[in-house]
Scaffold this active site. Structure first.
Site, PDB file in Angstrom:
ATOM      1  N   ASN A   7      82.059  44.113 -14.722  1.00  0.00           N
ATOM      2  CA  ASN A   7      81.828  43.601 -13.379  1.00  0.00           C
ATOM      3  C   ASN A   7      81.992  44.783 -12.423  1.00  0.00           C
ATOM      4  O   ASN A   7      83.098  45.271 -12.224  1.00  0.00           O
ATOM      5  CB  ASN A   7      82.871  42.509 -13.098  1.00  0.00           C
ATOM      6  N   LYS A  14      85.427  46.514 -13.492  1.00  0.00           N
ATOM      7  CA  LYS A  14      86.391  45.678 -14.201  1.00  0.00           C
ATOM      8  C   LYS A  14      85.790  45.432 -15.579  1.00  0.00           C
ATOM      9  O   LYS A  14      84.592  45.122 -15.674  1.00  0.00           O
ATOM     10  CB  LYS A  14      86.542  44.366 -13.434  1.00  0.00           C
ATOM     11  N   ARG A  91      78.016  41.080 -14.972  1.00  0.00           N
ATOM     12  CA  ARG A  91      78.026  40.115 -13.868  1.00  0.00           C
ATOM     13  C   ARG A  91      77.058  40.618 -12.792  1.00  0.00           C
ATOM     14  O   ARG A  91      77.193  41.753 -12.311  1.00  0.00           O
ATOM     15  CB  ARG A  91      79.426  40.005 -13.282  1.00  0.00           C
ATOM     16  N   HIS A 180      79.551  31.747  -7.170  1.00  0.00           N
ATOM     17  CA  HIS A 180      80.613  31.296  -8.083  1.00  0.00           C
ATOM     18  C   HIS A 180      80.046  30.421  -9.198  1.00  0.00           C
ATOM     19  O   HIS A 180      80.776  29.630  -9.806  1.00  0.00           O
ATOM     20  CB  HIS A 180      81.706  30.467  -7.357  1.00  0.00           C
ATOM     21  N   HIS A 208      86.339  25.705  -6.186  1.00  0.00           N
ATOM     22  CA  HIS A 208      86.758  27.067  -6.543  1.00  0.00           C
ATOM     23  C   HIS A 208      87.308  27.689  -5.268  1.00  0.00           C
ATOM     24  O   HIS A 208      86.551  28.082  -4.382  1.00  0.00           O
ATOM     25  CB  HIS A 208      85.547  27.857  -7.072  1.00  0.00           C
ATOM     26  N   GLY A 210      89.595  30.579  -3.925  1.00  0.00           N
ATOM     27  CA  GLY A 210      90.361  31.825  -4.032  1.00  0.00           C
ATOM     28  C   GLY A 210      90.195  32.536  -2.704  1.00  0.00           C
ATOM     29  O   GLY A 210      90.113  31.888  -1.672  1.00  0.00           O
ATOM     30  N   ASN A 211      90.097  33.853  -2.743  1.00  0.00           N
ATOM     31  CA  ASN A 211      89.797  34.584  -1.504  1.00  0.00           C
ATOM     32  C   ASN A 211      88.467  34.139  -0.924  1.00  0.00           C
ATOM     33  O   ASN A 211      88.345  33.830   0.247  1.00  0.00           O
ATOM     34  CB  ASN A 211      89.745  36.079  -1.799  1.00  0.00           C
ATOM     35  N   ARG A 241      86.742  35.026   5.585  1.00  0.00           N
ATOM     36  CA  ARG A 241      85.400  34.595   6.051  1.00  0.00           C
ATOM     37  C   ARG A 241      85.509  33.289   6.828  1.00  0.00           C
ATOM     38  O   ARG A 241      86.306  32.422   6.459  1.00  0.00           O
ATOM     39  CB  ARG A 241      84.466  34.375   4.849  1.00  0.00           C
ATOM     40  N   ASP A 283      96.160  35.929   2.859  1.00  0.00           N
ATOM     41  CA  ASP A 283      96.730  35.483   1.591  1.00  0.00           C
ATOM     42  C   ASP A 283      97.420  34.127   1.779  1.00  0.00           C
ATOM     43  O   ASP A 283      98.373  34.011   2.556  1.00  0.00           O
ATOM     44  CB  ASP A 283      97.733  36.537   1.096  1.00  0.00           C
ATOM     45  N   GLY A 333      93.423  27.306  -5.722  1.00  0.00           N
ATOM     46  CA  GLY A 333      93.268  26.022  -6.426  1.00  0.00           C
ATOM     47  C   GLY A 333      94.194  25.896  -7.631  1.00  0.00           C
ATOM     48  O   GLY A 333      94.717  24.817  -7.908  1.00  0.00           O
ATOM     49  N   GLU A 334      94.397  27.011  -8.336  1.00  0.00           N
ATOM     50  CA  GLU A 334      95.243  26.949  -9.535  1.00  0.00           C
ATOM     51  C   GLU A 334      96.726  27.016  -9.213  1.00  0.00           C
ATOM     52  O   GLU A 334      97.561  26.540  -9.976  1.00  0.00           O
ATOM     53  CB  GLU A 334      94.892  28.115 -10.479  1.00  0.00           C
ATOM     54  N   ASN A 335      97.048  27.643  -8.047  1.00  0.00           N
ATOM     55  CA  ASN A 335      98.463  27.926  -7.787  1.00  0.00           C
ATOM     56  C   ASN A 335      99.112  27.174  -6.635  1.00  0.00           C
ATOM     57  O   ASN A 335     100.326  27.067  -6.597  1.00  0.00           O
ATOM     58  CB  ASN A 335      98.636  29.433  -7.522  1.00  0.00           C
ATOM     59  N   GLU A 385      85.815  33.630 -15.632  1.00  0.00           N
ATOM     60  CA  GLU A 385      84.400  34.022 -15.523  1.00  0.00           C
ATOM     61  C   GLU A 385      84.004  35.024 -16.609  1.00  0.00           C
ATOM     62  O   GLU A 385      82.895  34.985 -17.127  1.00  0.00           O
ATOM     63  CB  GLU A 385      84.132  34.601 -14.124  1.00  0.00           C
TER      64      GLU A 385
HETATM   65  P1  AMP Z   1      91.254  34.766  -6.247  1.00  0.00           P
HETATM   66  O1  AMP Z   1      90.239  35.262  -5.257  1.00  0.00           O
HETATM   67  O2  AMP Z   1      90.773  33.638  -7.086  1.00  0.00           O
HETATM   68  O3  AMP Z   1      91.883  35.872  -7.049  1.00  0.00           O
HETATM   69  O4  AMP Z   1      92.439  34.154  -5.370  1.00  0.00           O
HETATM   70  C1  AMP Z   1      93.252  34.999  -4.598  1.00  0.00           C
HETATM   71  C2  AMP Z   1      94.057  34.181  -3.635  1.00  0.00           C
HETATM   72  O5  AMP Z   1      94.829  33.196  -4.331  1.00  0.00           O
HETATM   73  C3  AMP Z   1      95.101  35.005  -2.908  1.00  0.00           C
HETATM   74  O6  AMP Z   1      94.571  35.590  -1.782  1.00  0.00           O
HETATM   75  C4  AMP Z   1      96.141  33.985  -2.561  1.00  0.00           C
HETATM   76  O7  AMP Z   1      95.864  33.542  -1.247  1.00  0.00           O
HETATM   77  C5  AMP Z   1      95.927  32.834  -3.514  1.00  0.00           C
HETATM   78  N1  AMP Z   1      97.126  32.567  -4.309  1.00  0.00           N
HETATM   79  C6  AMP Z   1      97.557  33.162  -5.436  1.00  0.00           C
HETATM   80  N2  AMP Z   1      98.730  32.616  -5.848  1.00  0.00           N
HETATM   81  C7  AMP Z   1      99.057  31.660  -4.955  1.00  0.00           C
HETATM   82  C8  AMP Z   1     100.135  30.749  -4.807  1.00  0.00           C
HETATM   83  N3  AMP Z   1     101.141  30.713  -5.674  1.00  0.00           N
HETATM   84  N4  AMP Z   1     100.120  29.923  -3.740  1.00  0.00           N
HETATM   85  C9  AMP Z   1      99.120  29.946  -2.848  1.00  0.00           C
HETATM   86  N5  AMP Z   1      98.068  30.771  -2.937  1.00  0.00           N
HETATM   87  C10 AMP Z   1      98.028  31.634  -3.961  1.00  0.00           C
END
Ligand code: AMP
Length: 400
Positions: A7, A14, A91, A180, A208, A210-211, A241, A283, A333-335, A385
């Site tokens: 990637n 990566k 990718r 995504h 999905h 994340g950032n 964004r 974050d 979403g996961e955390n 991914e």
């Molecule tokens: P990704 O782009 O999928 O790697 O997601 C990154 C984002 O996940 C980070 O900028 C965090 O804002 C968020 N993140 C990671 N761990 C946690 C957590 N324990 N609680 C809330 N947000 C998290």
């Protein structure tokens, strides 16, 4: 069969090497700051210590050459020769309307990716550099392009067109593409496996977040709508964004603040979202912590983030006339049990009921977090991914 997944960003590579017999990772790592004298190289062979060093790496070709040397290293390597790499999965962010699935890279495929550079000027050029470098370093391997947009090519015309003069579509291909896709496809397949029902019998909403963040409506295995658009700027409020705004704001702010087009683009992509509203961080962890400490601006940013996410999920329930699974994936979403809890709390009208204790469990595995009575199953599905790219590459190799 061993498959290397790469990637490439503008200054990064990566990489992950898979043994496809059992889909295990043999080695992985990252090269950052390519193009400088102090590129940062990390390399981790499974069950061995992680290596980290800096070196001068001028371009992606040199970077990939180093990756292969590390993979074949006498002490820390995991393969004896380049020939062990049967395929490389690349990718590629934008496939335009050319690709509705992954493709073995040929000169026509390269040409088509080049034609979509205008639509993804930041992403497709480094993806092409990675392809050229890998083809040079691994000339005997099969190279496969896996597109972020491909999964969404099934969207119907009424969902992917913008209500602009139609000629903008015919002339410039201005339409929703969505992103995504590799992740949405992977997590929806995992979700169907988890509840032991065929994907073709399910209505799934995949969040999905994340950032970058997007929600997709997956109707019987097919993407019928997604929140990102012609570019990854549309849709949800994200880390940096803005997502959807009134388009008339753009010329208004340009005039009022005396900005250039590139300045306002940068503002909407890099200085908006959670970062823009809080003025502090993109974050979600930091913003959540600030909110817990009483920071009102952080609370406002999270309320805006949740409201937009919930509205988008609700609109996709309408788009599919129902939903069987709502799933959360990617960093937030996961955390973030808080984000999942708050989104689901206001979706109770649709029969969505979260089990708080299950929601609070931290795990790296796919899990259900709804109650047995919930009409909709709510799942957390870790995305992967790179594995999906490796699977797509293997699928095409098997067909050769
Ligand atoms: P990704 O782009 O999928 O790697 O997601 C990154 C984002 O996940 C980070 O900028 C965090 O804002 C968020 N993140 C990671 N761990 C946690 C957590 N324990 N609680 C809330 N947000 C998290």
């Amino acid at each position: 069969m061993k498959i290397l997944v790469i990637n490439c960003g503008s200054s990064s590579i990566k990489y992950e090497l898979f043994e496809m017999e059992d889909e295990s990772v043999i080695a992985e790592g990252l090269i950052e700051k390519i193009g400088t004298e102090s590129a940062i190289i990390t390399y981790q062979a499974t069950d061995k210590e992680e290596l980290m060093k800096t070196a001068e790496i001028l371009d992606h070709r040199e970077g990939l050459n180093l990756v292969l040397r590390l993979l074949m290293d006498d002490k820390d390597g995991v393969i004896a020769s380049k020939n062990e790499v049967a395929a490389v999965g690349h990718r590629v962010v934008h496939g335009g309307e050319f690709f509705s699935e992954s493709a073995v890279i040929t000169s026509e495929v390269r040409q088509a990716i080049r034609k979509t550079v205008d639509l993804a000027p930041l992403h497709n050029p480094p993806n092409l550099l990675g392809i050229a470098a890998a083809e040079q370093q691994l000339p005997d391997a099969i190279h496969v392009a896996v597109f972020d947009t491909a999964f969404h090519q099934t969207m119907p015309k009424h969902a992917y067109l913008y209500p602009l003069p139609y000629v903008l579509y015919t002339r410039h291909k201005i339409r929703r593409y969505g992103f995504h896709g590799t992740s949405h496809k992977y997590v929806s397949e995992q979700a169907a496996l988890f509840i032991e029902k065929p994907l073709t019998e399910l209505k799934i909403i995949s969040a999905h977040i994340g950032n970058g963040a997007s929600v997709t409506a997956i109707d019987h295995g097919i993407s019928i709508d997604t929140s990102m658009g012609m570019t990854p700027l549309e849709g949800l409020m994200m880390g940096t964004r803005c997502g959807d705004i009134d388009p008339a704001i753009v010329p208004y702010v340009i005039a009022k603040e005396d900005l250039t087009l590139s300045e306002i683009q940068s503002m909407m992509n890099k200085h908006s979202g959670l970062l823009g509203v809080t003025g502090m961080s993109s974050d979600m962890r930091e913003v959540t912590q600030a909110m817990e400490e009483g920071n009102e601006q952080a609370k406002l940013a999270i309320d805006m983030y949740l409201y937009k996410l919930r509205k988008t999920i609700g609109s996709y329930i309408a788009a599919m006339n129902g939903v069987d699974i709502l799933l959360f994936t990617a960093g937030v979403g996961e955390n973030s049990s808080y984000v999942r809890q708050e989104v689901c709390k206001e979706l109770s009208f649709f029969g969505i009921e979260l089990d708080q204790s299950k929601n609070n469990i931290r795990s790296k595995k796919t899990r259900e977090i709804s109650t047995p009575n919930s009409k909709v199953k709510v799942l957390v599905v870790p995305t992967y991914e790179e594995l999906m790219i490796a699977r797509e590459a293997k699928h095409l190799v098997d067909q050769q």
